[in-house]
Design a protein around this motif. Structure first.
Motif, PDB file in Angstrom:
ATOM      1  N   MET A   1       0.838  -1.168   0.000  1.00 38.49           N
ATOM      2  CA  MET A   1       0.000   0.000   0.000  1.00 38.49           C
ATOM      3  C   MET A   1       0.892   1.243   0.000  1.00 38.49           C
ATOM      4  N   TYR A   2       0.558   2.164  -0.880  1.00 42.49           N
ATOM      5  CA  TYR A   2       1.341   3.386  -1.018  1.00 42.49           C
ATOM      6  C   TYR A   2       0.895   4.429   0.002  1.00 42.49           C
ATOM      7  N   ILE A   3       1.822   5.308   0.355  1.00 43.31           N
ATOM      8  CA  ILE A   3       1.503   6.454   1.203  1.00 43.31           C
ATOM      9  C   ILE A   3       1.919   7.714   0.459  1.00 43.31           C
ATOM     10  N   GLU A   4       1.323   8.835   0.872  1.00 39.04           N
ATOM     11  CA  GLU A   4       1.623  10.113   0.250  1.00 39.04           C
ATOM     12  C   GLU A   4       2.822  10.743   0.949  1.00 39.04           C
ATOM     13  N   ALA A   5       3.748  11.249   0.157  1.00 39.70           N
ATOM     14  CA  ALA A   5       4.913  11.952   0.703  1.00 39.70           C
ATOM     15  C   ALA A   5       5.065  13.271  -0.048  1.00 39.70           C
ATOM     16  N   ASN A   6       5.855  14.157   0.498  1.00 41.92           N
ATOM     17  CA  ASN A   6       6.046  15.477  -0.105  1.00 41.92           C
ATOM     18  C   ASN A   6       7.512  15.746  -0.337  1.00 41.92           C
ATOM     19  N   ARG A   7       7.798  16.369  -1.462  1.00 41.28           N
ATOM     20  CA  ARG A   7       9.165  16.809  -1.759  1.00 41.28           C
ATOM     21  C   ARG A   7       9.336  18.220  -1.196  1.00 41.28           C
ATOM     22  N   ILE A   8      10.552  18.509  -0.744  1.00 42.87           N
ATOM     23  CA  ILE A   8      10.854  19.841  -0.229  1.00 42.87           C
ATOM     24  C   ILE A   8      12.058  20.407  -0.967  1.00 42.87           C
ATOM     25  N   ASP A   9      12.139  21.739  -0.986  1.00 41.80           N
ATOM     26  CA  ASP A   9      13.310  22.380  -1.595  1.00 41.80           C
ATOM     27  C   ASP A   9      14.408  22.546  -0.545  1.00 41.80           C
ATOM     28  N   GLU A  10      15.479  23.214  -0.913  1.00 38.33           N
ATOM     29  CA  GLU A  10      16.622  23.355  -0.006  1.00 38.33           C
ATOM     30  C   GLU A  10      16.301  24.192   1.237  1.00 38.33           C
ATOM     31  N   ASN A  11      15.209  24.964   1.189  1.00 37.68           N
ATOM     32  CA  ASN A  11      14.797  25.770   2.344  1.00 37.68           C
ATOM     33  C   ASN A  11      13.727  25.087   3.192  1.00 37.68           C
ATOM     34  N   GLY A  12      13.306  23.886   2.790  1.00 38.94           N
ATOM     35  CA  GLY A  12      12.313  23.135   3.554  1.00 38.94           C
ATOM     36  C   GLY A  12      10.881  23.327   3.098  1.00 38.94           C
ATOM     37  N   PHE A  13      10.650  24.157   2.095  1.00 36.81           N
ATOM     38  CA  PHE A  13       9.293  24.388   1.609  1.00 36.81           C
ATOM     39  C   PHE A  13       8.839  23.244   0.709  1.00 36.81           C
ATOM     40  N   ARG A  14       7.575  22.862   0.848  1.00 40.44           N
ATOM     41  CA  ARG A  14       7.010  21.804   0.008  1.00 40.44           C
ATOM     42  C   ARG A  14       6.955  22.288  -1.433  1.00 40.44           C
ATOM     43  N   ILE A  15       7.325  21.392  -2.349  1.00 43.64           N
ATOM     44  CA  ILE A  15       7.259  21.709  -3.773  1.00 43.64           C
ATOM     45  C   ILE A  15       6.450  20.632  -4.484  1.00 43.64           C
ATOM     46  N   ASP A  16       5.853  21.030  -5.599  1.00 50.57           N
ATOM     47  CA  ASP A  16       5.092  20.105  -6.438  1.00 50.57           C
ATOM     48  C   ASP A  16       3.930  19.465  -5.687  1.00 50.57           C
ATOM     49  N   ASP A  17       3.335  18.497  -6.360  1.00 54.80           N
ATOM     50  CA  ASP A  17       2.251  17.729  -5.763  1.00 54.80           C
ATOM     51  C   ASP A  17       2.836  16.576  -4.966  1.00 54.80           C
ATOM     52  N   PRO A  18       2.030  15.989  -4.075  1.00 57.61           N
ATOM     53  CA  PRO A  18       2.529  14.842  -3.304  1.00 57.61           C
ATOM     54  C   PRO A  18       2.949  13.689  -4.226  1.00 57.61           C
ATOM     55  N   VAL A  19       3.879  12.883  -3.751  1.00 57.57           N
ATOM     56  CA  VAL A  19       4.335  11.698  -4.481  1.00 57.57           C
ATOM     57  C   VAL A  19       3.939  10.462  -3.683  1.00 57.57           C
ATOM     58  N   LEU A  20       3.773   9.348  -4.367  1.00 60.52           N
ATOM     59  CA  LEU A  20       3.415   8.099  -3.696  1.00 60.52           C
ATOM     60  C   LEU A  20       4.663   7.257  -3.488  1.00 60.52           C
ATOM     61  N   VAL A  21       4.816   6.732  -2.270  1.00 61.99           N
ATOM     62  CA  VAL A  21       5.955   5.876  -1.931  1.00 61.99           C
ATOM     63  C   VAL A  21       5.437   4.691  -1.122  1.00 61.99           C
ATOM     64  N   LEU A  22       6.219   3.647  -1.084  1.00 61.24           N
ATOM     65  CA  LEU A  22       5.889   2.501  -0.227  1.00 61.24           C
ATOM     66  C   LEU A  22       6.414   2.756   1.180  1.00 61.24           C
ATOM     67  N   PRO A  23       5.723   2.275   2.189  1.00 64.53           N
ATOM     68  CA  PRO A  23       6.211   2.483   3.567  1.00 64.53           C
ATOM     69  C   PRO A  23       7.599   1.895   3.795  1.00 64.53           C
ATOM     70  N   THR A  24       7.957   0.904   3.002  1.00 62.65           N
ATOM     71  CA  THR A  24       9.263   0.258   3.168  1.00 62.65           C
ATOM     72  C   THR A  24      10.372   0.953   2.387  1.00 62.65           C
ATOM     73  N   ASP A  25      10.017   1.939   1.558  1.00 62.15           N
ATOM     74  CA  ASP A  25      11.025   2.645   0.757  1.00 62.15           C
ATOM     75  C   ASP A  25      11.959   3.456   1.643  1.00 62.15           C
TER      76      ASP A  25
END
Length: 109
Positions: A1-25
Motif C-alpha cells: 500500500m502506497y503512502i503520500e509523501a512530499n518533496r521539499i526544496d533546499e529551504n524546507g518548503f514543500r514543492i510540487d504535488d505529493p508523491v506516492l511511496v511505499l512504507p518500506t522505501d
C-alpha cells in the motif's frame, strides 16, 4: 500500500504535488512522509515537523479575503430578497391603482 509523501526544496518548503511511496522505501532527504497538517498555507519542514512558512501579513490577507467572500455572499442573498420585496410592493401598488380606476368608472360613468 502506497503512502503520500512530499518533496521539499533546499529551504524546507514543500514543492510540487505529493508523491506516492511505499512504507518500506528508503526516502531521499528531500522526501518527507509526515503528512502536512490542514490549514497551513505554505508548508515548511524544519526537520521534525511542518510549520507555517507564510508571513503573518499573507495569512491575515487570506483570512480577510475569505471573510470578505462570506460577507459578499450574505449581501447577495439580502439583495435578492430586497429586490423581490420591492417588486411585490410595486405589483401591489399597480393593483391598487387599477382598482381605484375601476371604482371611479363605476361611480362616475
Amino acid at each position: 500500500m502506497y503512502i503520500e509523501a512530499n518533496r521539499i526544496d533546499e529551504n524546507g518548503f514543500r514543492i510540487d504535488d505529493p508523491v506516492l511511496v511505499l512504507p518500506t522505501d528508503v526516502l531521499q532527504s528531500d522526501v518527507i512522509s509526515v503528512p502536512v497538517p490542514e490549514g497551513i498555507y505554505f508548508p515548511k519542514w524544519i526537520g521534525t515537523e511542518w510549520v507555517e512558512g507564510a508571513t503573518q501579513e499573507y495569512i491575515d490577507h487570506e483570512n480577510n479575503r475569505t471573510k470578505g467572500t462570506a460577507d459578499m455572499d450574505l449581501l447577495k442573498q439580502e439583495n435578492t430578497l430586497l429586490k423581490a420585496q420591492v417588486q411585490a410592493s410595486a405589483d401591489r401598488s399597480d393593483f391598487h391603482e387599477e382598482l381605484i380606476a375601476e371604482m371611479a368608472m363605476l361611480v362616475y360613468p
